[in-house]
Design a protein around this motif. Sequence first.
Motif, PDB file in Angstrom:
ATOM      1  N   ASP A 137       0.823  -1.217   0.000  1.00  0.00           N
ATOM      2  CA  ASP A 137       0.000   0.000   0.000  1.00  0.00           C
ATOM      3  C   ASP A 137       0.854   1.263   0.000  1.00  0.00           C
ATOM      4  O   ASP A 137       0.498   2.257  -0.638  1.00  0.00           O
ATOM      5  N   VAL A 140       2.254   1.942  -3.470  1.00  0.00           N
ATOM      6  CA  VAL A 140       1.207   2.519  -4.318  1.00  0.00           C
ATOM      7  C   VAL A 140       0.994   3.993  -3.979  1.00  0.00           C
ATOM      8  O   VAL A 140       0.855   4.853  -4.865  1.00  0.00           O
ATOM      9  N   ALA A 169       3.604  -4.501  -6.436  1.00  0.00           N
ATOM     10  CA  ALA A 169       3.270  -3.077  -6.369  1.00  0.00           C
ATOM     11  C   ALA A 169       4.203  -2.228  -7.208  1.00  0.00           C
ATOM     12  O   ALA A 169       3.920  -1.043  -7.445  1.00  0.00           O
ATOM     13  N   GLY A 248      -1.646  -5.140  -9.440  1.00  0.00           N
ATOM     14  CA  GLY A 248      -0.300  -4.657  -9.734  1.00  0.00           C
ATOM     15  C   GLY A 248       0.191  -5.040 -11.115  1.00  0.00           C
ATOM     16  O   GLY A 248       0.807  -4.230 -11.815  1.00  0.00           O
TER      17      GLY A 248
END
Length: 332
Positions: A137, A140, A169, A248
């Motif tokens: 996270d 991102v 990611a 992703g």
Amino acid sequence: MSQDRWTEGPMLDREQAQSGADNGKAWAMIERTMQASIQEQRRARRWGIFFKILVFIYLLGAVVLFTPLMSGEGTASLKPHTAVIELRGPIADQQEASADNLITSLREAFEDGNTRGVVLRINSPGGSPVQSGYVYDEIVRLRGLHPDTKVYAVITDIGASGAYYIAAAADEIYADKASLVGSIGVTAAGFGFVETLNKLGVKRRVYASGEHKTFLDPFQPEKPEETEFWQGVLGTVHQQFIDQVKAGRGERLKEHPDMFSGLIWSGEQALDLGLIDGFASTSKVARDVVGVEELVDFTHRESAFERFARQIGASMGNTLATHLGLSAPLLR
């Protein structure tokens, strides 16, 4: 005869008195010697303590001065560079590859004005889905804040499970043709000692509030409904893993029935499946993809004192939880 005895008596008294005085002087001398010895021992002990404190202060100062240099902190370059962050070993809280350490490294790399690209160099079999999710996270989020700074995952020996979760990611993933990649699955393992207790004649006594509070107890028989429930929990975590990989990698993934079965692939197979984008080392990515050959290590590493505190504080609890089968699921 009586005169001789009368003369001998005072002479004996004088000799005894003299002998007593000599003994008193001897004991006084012994006492002084012992006191001097004790004082010398105390003095030596005080000096010993002083020098130990002095050595401790010296070592403390050395650690404070040189730990940042050895940990790679404060290595930011004054010219354009490719930032490198190491992800090594099991991904878990309070370990080298924890979310706290990795996120700290990522933020420092992105916030450096001379960073032209970030390479996450991975050599890890995976670990905690929670820690992996935190890092995923954050990557991102940072990519959204810094759209001109790309993130590249480079898998060396192995990038499996939670490590691949994090790699997904990145903007692009690279590996060697012989690297081990994938293992998109979840596992939670333990032991059962029910029959062992029966053979030993040991009776287990557990007092709990809640019908299923002890459903992971390795010393009690499994119940079908609890096994089904636990399998559902693992299935939910597995689906979260799958969703993040799909988000992703997007359309680069190739359809394959065993893609998300937990199997692990060679780099060559992973390229055919769309799990990676090509073959390259960290230096090759920096030189040919980022376009900036100079590498700067932004890996956050714990100091000796941080490691000591962590080991003392967490080792007993973690060991107990693992042996009782109470540890959290792992991405495998």
